[in-house]
Write an enzyme that holds these catalytic residues in place. Structure first.
Site, short mmCIF file in Angstrom:
data_model
loop_
_atom_site.label_atom_id
_atom_site.label_comp_id
_atom_site.label_asym_id
_atom_site.label_seq_id
_atom_site.Cartn_x
_atom_site.Cartn_y
_atom_site.Cartn_z
N ASN A 76 50.80 11.72 43.52
CA ASN A 76 51.79 10.68 44.27
C ASN A 76 53.56 11.03 44.40
OD1 ASN A 76 52.84 10.46 41.37
ND2 ASN A 76 53.34 7.50 42.48
N CYS A 99 56.37 9.68 43.81
CA CYS A 99 57.10 10.03 42.62
C CYS A 99 57.37 11.32 41.48
CB CYS A 99 57.99 8.61 42.45
SG CYS A 99 58.63 7.77 43.53
N GLU A 111 54.55 10.66 39.71
CA GLU A 111 54.68 10.49 37.57
C GLU A 111 53.05 11.01 37.45
OE1 GLU A 111 54.79 6.73 39.23
OE2 GLU A 111 55.05 8.68 39.98
#
Length: 278
Positions: free
Chosen positions: A102, A104, A106
């Site tokens: 994704n 970001c 994580e």
């Protein structure tokens, strides 16, 4: 500069940048399939396309890296992940090549033309576990994480899915993602300097507790409802062989709080209900 960009970078790029060598840019229309391979398979296909003269543009890898760093300093982006390590250290690596995270970075999950990855999140507020005497309550954290693991797993079955691809992915792999908030506040409340060895040890102990609790609960759910569907596909996920996340990093839990040998034995016997946990 107002776009949120991300880079999925192969190890080969880092190696070339370190040596000051060139990096070739390709058009996937004329150099297909690079996103479908990883590791040595990627390196072979990439250099093959270079030798065939398919590159659209050739740059110095070190200079390109400097431009990337400059952008990160000025804007905070692009987000960066290493493609090879993201695949080598994933419990979903038996499903095929993982092509992205994704935004970001994580969450790293497998997707293909038949299924779209979904993530089922919970965020644990860590300052809530700092006791009045300034110590950390690992027992309460373990208890809460087990409950959060159970609840996130319930979401998979009770959720509304916008299309069949998302439903298929969730039902086959049953990933959950336990995250945290407030780690810096924990250090503050416990009067630990952020960069101290004590803070580093507490950090490791907290996340060992979270991972252990999630594993134990996922095993308990597997005893009742069976392991997740894709666990044994294509030779089996690492976890089906008793290989846990820290094993793939070459690390060993250091707190002595938990019996990881029992966890591994239980995993081999019962499996786990969820392909991803934290």
């Amino acid at each position: 500069r107002d776009l949120f960009t991300a880079l999925w970078m192969p190890s080969l790029f880092y190696e070339r940048a370190e040596k000051g060598e060139n990096w070739s840019l390709f058009d996937p229309g004329t150099a297909p399939g690079l996103h479908e391979v990883v590791g040595e398979d990627f390196n072979k296909l990439y250099t093959k396309y270079e030798e065939e003269g398919r590159a659209v543009k050739v740059l110095n890898a070190q200079e390109l890296f400097k431009d990337i760093f400059q952008s990160m300093i000025e804007t905070g982006t692009p987000y960066i992940l290493n493609k090879d390590h993201a695949n080598k250290k994933s419990n979903q690596q038996n499903l095929g090549v993982i092509k992205s995270s994704n935004l970001c970075t994580e969450i790293i999950e497998y997707s293909d033309d038949k299924e779209t990855a979904v993530c089922n999140l919970a965020s644990i507020c860590l300052p809530k576990f700092v006791k009045e005497d300034g110590t950390f309550d690992f027992e309460l954290l373990h208890e809460v994480v087990r409950e959060a693991t159970y609840n996130c797993n319930q979401v998979i079955d009770k959720n509304y899915y916008v299309n069949e691809k998302t439903r298929r992915s969730n039902m086959r792999h049953r990933p959950i993602a336990l995250g945290v908030q407030g780690l810096a506040d924990v250090f503050f409340k416990m009067k630990l300097p952020y960069t101290s060895l004590e803070a580093q040890k507490l950090n490791e102990d907290i996340f060992e507790t979270i991972y252990h609790a999630a594993m134990v609960e996922s095993i308990e759910m597997a005893k009742k409802d069976g392991h997740y569907e894709s666990m044994l596909e294509n030779g089996g996920a690492p976890i089906s062989k008793g290989i846990l996340q820290f094993d793939m990093w070459g690390k060993k839990p250091s707190s002595g709080r938990y019996d990881w040998d029992k966890v591994k034995a239980d995993v081999k016997k019962y499996g786990v209900r969820n392909s991803l946990l934290v």
